[in-house]
Design an enzyme around this catalytic site. Structure first.
Site, PDB file in Angstrom:
ATOM      1  N   GLU A 199       0.816  -1.221   0.000  1.00 43.01           N
ATOM      2  CA  GLU A 199       0.000   0.000   0.000  1.00 43.01           C
ATOM      3  C   GLU A 199       0.847   1.268   0.000  1.00 43.01           C
ATOM      4  OE1 GLU A 199      -2.613  -0.506   3.345  1.00 43.01           O
ATOM      5  OE2 GLU A 199      -3.814  -2.004   2.331  1.00 43.01           O
ATOM      6  N   GLU A 280      -7.448  -0.673  14.595  1.00 41.91           N
ATOM      7  CA  GLU A 280      -8.253  -1.599  13.795  1.00 41.91           C
ATOM      8  C   GLU A 280      -7.848  -3.038  14.115  1.00 41.91           C
ATOM      9  OE1 GLU A 280      -8.225  -0.319   9.655  1.00 41.91           O
ATOM     10  OE2 GLU A 280      -8.464  -2.401   8.977  1.00 41.91           O
ATOM     11  N   LYS A 331     -15.565  -2.091   3.244  1.00 39.08           N
ATOM     12  CA  LYS A 331     -14.908  -2.451   1.979  1.00 39.08           C
ATOM     13  C   LYS A 331     -15.977  -3.114   1.135  1.00 39.08           C
ATOM     14  CE  LYS A 331     -10.335  -3.459   4.002  1.00 39.08           C
ATOM     15  NZ  LYS A 331      -9.555  -4.521   4.704  1.00 39.08           N
TER      16      LYS A 331
HETATM   17  P1  PGA Z   1      -6.226  -6.124   2.671  1.00 37.05           P
HETATM   18  O1  PGA Z   1      -5.733  -5.355   3.948  1.00 37.05           O
HETATM   19  O2  PGA Z   1      -6.813  -5.217   1.670  1.00 37.05           O
HETATM   20  O3  PGA Z   1      -4.953  -6.782   2.235  1.00 37.05           O
HETATM   21  O4  PGA Z   1      -7.238  -7.151   3.164  1.00 37.05           O
HETATM   22  C1  PGA Z   1      -6.150  -4.130   4.360  1.00 37.05           C
HETATM   23  C2  PGA Z   1      -6.583  -4.155   5.784  1.00 37.05           C
HETATM   24  O5  PGA Z   1      -6.420  -5.157   6.522  1.00 37.05           O
HETATM   25  O6  PGA Z   1      -7.118  -3.146   6.235  1.00 37.05           O
HETATM   26 ZN    ZN Z   2      -7.557  -4.076   8.319  1.00 36.56          ZN
END
Ligand code: PGA
Ligand code: ZN
Length: 414
Positions: A199, A280, A331
């Protein structure tokens, strides 16, 4: 202007991690809406399945069989379209058509409808209301499943510019923190090569504690520089640390094993010492009770469920009953369809949980996340800090502010 879908077509492209990604075009009255599904690396067990067992190619083949059924459907009927996809799929987790297809079809449809109606996508999602910008939450240092061995066990150390008054200043503050973190890492380790995780966060050879100290110092230095408060956040992504056989949290890179009680105490010590405003997934994805214990004790820190809730309204309401967390990660691809994610956001808001609308570690350059965050009145947009696919969402907020604003920032208690 009508919003009926005239045609829907799909293809396989690639995401920021070089994995195969499902992209859909939806045609409405001469306008094309387009969306590409993102993908996670530290995925929750309760997430929608991204692809059927036959993989991305299989999902494409299946799409060709049902896509004609979408013709004539109103592209701006977000909830209706999501329900319709569930009828076609007939499984609880989109395992037949794939959650990636459900994501891309629903988001591309809203994009197409917005273009046909001549309004920005966020207004189609959120309707007529007073809009305010989400605070950008950005990953500045990381490890875990997003980076290689040697980096910290904790997945993400984040920056949240809570004192910013304008979205441009908020985005820029996170960029300054990212730069400052690099400078501080190089002070500790002059041989640091500048490596980054999935990221765009720095992935140095530091322990979790060194990483905490580094980011804490960086947010404080940048707060002084910009003249408003920037605070730290942490994503433990605890399901990646948890061993269900031993029921312990294994920090394998530092040879540390913590029981549930030790893990809770570790999190409380961190809160005490570094006052992060946001934490988180401090516990693994099924420990609703542990979340409730922490939420009660962690005054002044948002305790946010990602793998815990997986954008699933039922799981959220289970958590609400016992006070597990006071914030959610949203998400869209965790649940599949955009309509389901909007219902989830409404349930979170109704129960006074803050909503953090989030990217995935595998992303496209689509800007849609900015519109989704505004549309559902998310307090936070979690979208990294640098890298084309991360900044695409943040630049879109800056554009929206200029074209349709200025908007105030959302309300956060800090
Ligand atoms: P991921 O991680 O998109 O690889 O699942 C992001 C997160 O855990 O916030
Ligand atoms: Zn996460």
């Amino acid at each position: 202007m009508g919003t009926e879908i005239k045609e829907a077509r799909a293809r396989i492209v690639f995401n920021s991690r070089g994995e195969k990604a499902f992209e859909v075009d939806v045609l409405v009255e001469g306008f094309i809406g387009r969306a590409c599904a993102p993908a996670g690396a530290s995925t929750g067990a309760g997430e929608a399945v991204a692809f059927p067992p036959s993989g991305p190619e299989g999902a494409l083949q299946i799409f060709r069989e049902y896509s004609t059924k979408l013709i004539g459907f109103k592209a701006d009927d977000i909830i209706g379209l999501s329900k319709f996809l569930h009828e076609i799929d007939q499984t609880p987790n989109f395992s037949k058509i794939g959650g990636a297809a459900a994501f891309a079809i629903t988001v591309a449809s809203v994009d197409a409808a917005a273009k046909a109606l001549g309004i920005p996508m966020f207004k189609l999602i959120g309707g007529e209301k007073k809009y305010a910008h989400p605070y950008p939450l950005g990953n500045v240092l990381g490890g875990g499943k997003h980076a290689g061995p040697g980096s910290p066990d904790i997945q993400e150390f984040l920056s949240l510019p809570v004192g910013a008054k304008r979205v441009y200043d908020a985005v820029y503050a996170n960029i300054l923190v990212h730069k400052e973190v690099r400078r501080l890492i190089e002070k500790r380790d002059p041989s640091f090569s500048g490596g980054k995780g999935d990221e765009g966060a720095w992935a140095p050879n530091l322990t979790d504690i060194e990483a905490l100290e580094t980011v804490y110092e960086a947010v404080n230095n940048v707060s002084d520089k910009v003249g408003f408060k920037v605070r730290m956040g942490i994503d433990f992504a605890s399901s990646s640390l948890y061993n269900s056989e031993t029921k312990c949290y294994e920090y394998t890179r530092r040879n540390k094993v913590l029981s549930r009680e030790d893990q809770i105490n570790f999190v409380l010590t961190i809160i005490d010492k570094y006052s992060p405003i946001y934490i988180e997934d401090p516990l693994f994805e099924d420990d609703f009770e542990g979340f409730a214990i922490l939420t009660k004790q962690a005054k002044g820190t948002y305790i946010v469920g990602d793998d815990l809730f997986v954008t699933n309204t039922k799981r959220l309401l289970n958590g609400v009953k016992i006070g597990a967390g006071n914030g959610v990660i949203l998400k869209v691809n965790q649940v599949g369809a955009l309509g389901d994610a909007i219902e989830f956001a409404n349930a979170a808001k109704a129960n006074k949980y803050i909503v953090a609308v989030s990217h995935r570690s595998g992303e496209s350059v689509d800007p849609h996340l900015a519109h989704i965050a505004l549309g559902v009145s998310g307090e936070i947009i979690k979208s990294g800090v640098v890298g084309g696919e991360r900044i695409a969402k943040l630049n879109e907020l800056i554009r929206i502010d200029e074209l349709y604003g200025p908007f105030n920032m959302m309300k956060l208690v800090w």
